[in-house]
Scaffold this active site. Structure first.
Site, PDB file in Angstrom:
ATOM      1  N   ARG A  71      39.830  48.896  44.541  1.00 19.15           N
ATOM      2  CA  ARG A  71      39.206  49.605  45.652  1.00 19.15           C
ATOM      3  C   ARG A  71      40.161  50.706  46.118  1.00 19.15           C
ATOM      4  O   ARG A  71      41.376  50.564  46.027  1.00 19.15           O
ATOM      5  CB  ARG A  71      38.934  48.660  46.819  1.00 19.15           C
ATOM      6  N   TYR A 200      34.621  51.212  38.859  1.00 23.84           N
ATOM      7  CA  TYR A 200      35.276  49.918  39.039  1.00 23.84           C
ATOM      8  C   TYR A 200      34.571  49.086  40.132  1.00 23.84           C
ATOM      9  O   TYR A 200      34.272  49.606  41.226  1.00 23.84           O
ATOM     10  CB  TYR A 200      36.754  50.100  39.428  1.00 23.84           C
ATOM     11  N   GLY A 202      34.648  46.942  42.994  1.00 24.34           N
ATOM     12  CA  GLY A 202      34.520  47.032  44.453  1.00 24.34           C
ATOM     13  C   GLY A 202      34.048  48.393  44.954  1.00 24.34           C
ATOM     14  O   GLY A 202      33.492  48.503  46.043  1.00 24.34           O
ATOM     15  N   LYS A 209      31.248  44.905  49.124  1.00 21.60           N
ATOM     16  CA  LYS A 209      32.021  45.334  50.295  1.00 21.60           C
ATOM     17  C   LYS A 209      31.281  46.420  51.081  1.00 21.60           C
ATOM     18  O   LYS A 209      31.305  46.434  52.308  1.00 21.60           O
ATOM     19  CB  LYS A 209      33.387  45.852  49.862  1.00 21.60           C
ATOM     20  N   HIS A 229      34.196  38.711  56.457  1.00 24.12           N
ATOM     21  CA  HIS A 229      34.918  38.564  55.185  1.00 24.12           C
ATOM     22  C   HIS A 229      35.401  37.118  55.092  1.00 24.12           C
ATOM     23  O   HIS A 229      36.582  36.842  55.263  1.00 24.12           O
ATOM     24  CB  HIS A 229      36.085  39.560  55.199  1.00 24.12           C
ATOM     25  N   SER A 251      42.780  39.812  51.578  1.00 25.99           N
ATOM     26  CA  SER A 251      42.683  39.753  50.118  1.00 25.99           C
ATOM     27  C   SER A 251      43.975  39.151  49.561  1.00 25.99           C
ATOM     28  O   SER A 251      45.057  39.377  50.113  1.00 25.99           O
ATOM     29  CB  SER A 251      42.508  41.169  49.551  1.00 25.99           C
ATOM     30  N   CYS A 253      44.941  35.954  49.397  1.00 26.47           N
ATOM     31  CA  CYS A 253      45.524  34.780  50.072  1.00 26.47           C
ATOM     32  C   CYS A 253      44.825  33.497  49.626  1.00 26.47           C
ATOM     33  O   CYS A 253      44.956  32.456  50.273  1.00 26.47           O
ATOM     34  CB  CYS A 253      45.422  34.915  51.585  1.00 26.47           C
ATOM     35  N   ASP A 280      33.619  34.819  49.570  1.00 29.92           N
ATOM     36  CA  ASP A 280      34.116  36.119  50.050  1.00 29.92           C
ATOM     37  C   ASP A 280      33.426  36.636  51.312  1.00 29.92           C
ATOM     38  O   ASP A 280      34.067  37.248  52.135  1.00 29.92           O
ATOM     39  CB  ASP A 280      33.974  37.158  48.915  1.00 29.92           C
ATOM     40  N   ARG A 377      39.388  41.161  36.747  1.00 30.84           N
ATOM     41  CA  ARG A 377      38.374  40.356  37.431  1.00 30.84           C
ATOM     42  C   ARG A 377      37.447  39.617  36.481  1.00 30.84           C
ATOM     43  O   ARG A 377      37.260  40.024  35.339  1.00 30.84           O
ATOM     44  CB  ARG A 377      37.493  41.287  38.286  1.00 30.84           C
ATOM     45  N   ASP A 504      45.522  20.129  48.338  1.00 31.71           N
ATOM     46  CA  ASP A 504      46.065  19.436  49.509  1.00 31.71           C
ATOM     47  C   ASP A 504      45.728  20.137  50.826  1.00 31.71           C
ATOM     48  O   ASP A 504      45.895  19.550  51.898  1.00 31.71           O
ATOM     49  CB  ASP A 504      47.579  19.247  49.350  1.00 31.71           C
TER      50      ASP A 504
HETATM   51  C1  OXD Z   1      38.910  41.901  48.263  1.00 30.92           C
HETATM   52  C2  OXD Z   1      37.960  41.421  47.245  1.00 30.92           C
HETATM   53  O1  OXD Z   1      39.692  42.810  47.974  1.00 30.92           O
HETATM   54  O2  OXD Z   1      37.239  40.458  47.531  1.00 30.92           O
HETATM   55  O3  OXD Z   1      38.893  41.370  49.369  1.00 30.92           O
HETATM   56  O4  OXD Z   1      37.896  42.010  46.158  1.00 30.92           O
HETATM   57 MN    MN Z   2      37.315  39.977  49.616  1.00 26.10          MN
END
Ligand code: OXD
Ligand code: MN
Length: 593
Positions: A71, A200, A202, A209, A229, A251, A253, A280, A377, A504
């Site tokens: 993006r 691409y 996104g 998005k 999100h 993004s 995480c 997402d 991806r 966990d």
């Molecule tokens: C992001 C995605 O960048 O979901 O948040 O691709």
């Molecule tokens: Mn995302």
């Protein structure tokens, strides 16, 4: 032949055809026959590569230009009529000026090409949550991805009806894939998205998005609902009751990992299960019962491949084994399967790296090169997911018990805390931040504030967005979900993660759900309610209650620094910053004295 009699659609389409001047126009009805024809065509031109159909049935490969792999936030615009409506965190341009600029760029851009007209529905067909979009594009890659990511085809027009004008117009052309001419532009007041010079994900799968977050967040503000999100997951207890959690993380995480988590043995044995509704995006509305209900508007997963493996996310890996499009991963030339960093420790010797060069994968990676692009991806159908919730297609969505925020913080944020109220929860979301992963070497990384993980995705002024959150809380009253914050990423002095993470994380979600049901105690801290260390179940883990105590520690000095950072961040929003959030910051500061 046109798939709809809707005059609003037909009129707009005539304009797009007159502007871009395609050689042919093809309506996408979504039939298997039509999609197969498009796959064959893309394979014959080299746009897509057929993978091993025994090991990866129905799977295709696509490579984007090296200048077009992610993006592009600096080329993403929110063109509201008034500049202040876009706010300080979005690029803005006057809509008239932007239309003129884009008009010149789109003029004749599809000459000699086919324009594909893609009707699609975000959300289950027939759901009152769902909304329709029409994307026109000159890319077969876009058509095939939209087929996976949305409910695409003739049914979307049934959802729209013959009269409605409530559809999002999306114009995409890959043009020359020229990064200098790349624009991803949103006109929220016109329900319109324009994307040019990218091919691409996104930037071009406009349902995701662009529509489901940027345009939909604006629509939600106008219409009284929320586009967030957030992942959506369900936790089923041994009695068969399922409680739902939504969670927002910046993004990278681990949203997809959390959404598909596999419970630790001790929970599995007792009969706990986790179900994925979305990884997402969540659209949330107040239901007839006064509670907050959520749907996932998407129909597939557009996930980051590197790091996905049988340990980190076996469910995601299983989801990609059929009917999936891989973008910018590496190919094992011997058997035409796919590979990426973190899949296993065995890079293929005869590899094709993501830019298309044939290399010895073992030597290439040993020299420190990456075979797959770090943002490569998979686009995989939700139905493939072994833990897909049976409510996935439910028109009413699922009731939300808890909303969880989080980020990547080496020291500041504790493992988990609960906000004192909805208003305080909005504050907690507004101060969300992540540190760059320099933390892995012990150094504390740079803090990037990303309120509600919506910084790159909010289609209007963030100050107005927070106001909308506060108003939703007022409407929900005591039926509002409880709001929490988690941090899986605290590190020790050597920079190692302390909390085991992955499956966990369910142990923390269990405390969260117990709190929602009034079954768990909490202790008050300057930042909110925390669990008693003994209340996080560590059975079967290699850590002690003392470690949990450390993970829950709130370092007042660090939080005083944090409060300064929040002040600085908040000043950006001027008088649009809701007073309630200012008050919450003052309370935090007072608590830290
Ligand atoms: C992001 C995605 O960048 O979901 O948040 O691709
Ligand atoms: Mn995302």
């Amino acid at each position: 032949m046109a798939l709809t009699n809707n005059k609003n659609v037909l009129r707009w389409l005539d304009e797009m055809i007159a502007l871009t001047k395609p050689a042919h126009v093809e309506w996408i009805d979504g039939s298997d026959e039509q999609l197969q024809k498009l796959r064959d065509e893309a394979i014959s031109t080299g746009e897509m590569i057929k993978l091993n159909q025994e090991e990866l049935p129905g799977c295709l490969y696509h490579r984007t230009r090296p200048n077009d792999v992610a993006r592009v936030e600096d080329r993403t615009f929110i063109c509201s009529i008034k500049k202040e409506d876009a706010g300080p965190t979005n690029n803005w341009c006057d809509p008239q000026e932007m239309h003129e600029k884009l008009h010149g760029m789109y003029d004749g851009v599809m000459k000699g090409r086919t324009m594909y007209v893609i009707p699609y529905c975000m959300g289950p067909i027939g759901s009152p949550f769902s909304k329709v979009g029409v994307e026109v594009t000159d890319s077969i890659y876009v058509v095939l991805n939209m087929d996976i990511m949305t409910r695409m085809g003739a049914d979307a027009f049934k959802q729209l009806g013959d009269e409605s004008n409530d559809f999002v117009r999306g114009l995409h052309s890959k043009a020359d894939v020229d990064p200098e001419g790349r624009y991803i532009v949103h006109f929220p007041e016109e329900n319109t998205i324009c994307s040019i010079n990218s091919a691409y994900g996104g930037n071009v799968l406009l349902g995701k998005k662009c529509f489901a977050l940027r345009i939909a967040s604006y629509q939600g503000k106008q219409e009284g609902w929320m586009a967030e999100h957030m992942l959506i997951l369900g936790v089923e207890n041994p009695q068969g009751e399922v409680k739902y959690i939504t969670a927002a993380f910046p993004s990278a995480c681990g949203k997809t990992n959390l959404a598909m988590l596999i419970p630790p043995e001790i929970y599995k044995e007792k009969g706990y299960k986790v179900w994925t509704v979305g990884d997402d995006i969540a659209w949330m509305r107040i239901g007839p019962d006064g509670r907050l209900w959520a749907i996932n508007p998407e129909n597939g997963f557009f996930g980051v491949a590197p790091g996905t493996n049988t340990k980190s996310n076996p469910n995601a890996l299983a989801t990609t084994r059929k009917g999936t499009i891989f973008t910018n991963v590496a190919i094992n030339k011997d058997n035409m399967t796919v590979w990426w960093e973190g899949l296993d420790k065995n890079p293929p010797v005869n590899a094709i790296e993501w830019k298309g060069a044939e290399v010895n994968g073992k030597e290439y990676t040993a020299e420190g090169n990456k075979l797959a692009h770090p943002n490569s991806r998979f686009t995989a159908p939700a139905v493939n997911c072994p833990c897909l919730s049976k409510e996935f297609d439910s028109p009413n969505g699922v009731p939300v018990s808890a909303i969880v925020f989080g980020g990547r913080r080496a020291k500041t944020a504790p493992l988990v805390y609960q906000s004192r109220s909805w208003q305080h929860g909005v504050f907690v979301g507004s101060i969300m931040a992540s540190e760059t992963t320099a933390a892995a070497t012990g150094a504390v990384g740079v803090v990037r504030r990303d309120p509600m993980a919506m910084l790159p995705f909010c289609g209007y002024h963030m100050g107005d967005y927070w106001k909308h959150w506060l108003e939703m809380g007022e409407k929900l009253g005591d039926k509002a979900p409880k709001i929490f914050n988690v941090n899986w990423f605290r590190t020790d002095d050597e920079g190692h993660f302390i909390w085991p993470g992955f499956g966990d994380n369910l142990r923390v979600l269990m405390w969260i759900l117990d709190r929602c049901e009034g079954k768990a105690d909490a202790v008050e801290t300057p930042i909110g309610f925390e669990p008693k260390a003994e209340d996080i179940n560590i059975e079967g883990l290699d850590i002690t209650v003392d470690t949990i105590r450390d993970l829950l520690n709130v370092d007042k000095d660090l939080w005083r620094e944090e409060a300064k950072g929040i002040h600085e961040f908040y000043t950006k929003f001027g008088d649009k910053l809701p007073k309630e959030l200012q008050d919450e910051l003052a309370t935090l500061e007072a608590n830290l004295k």
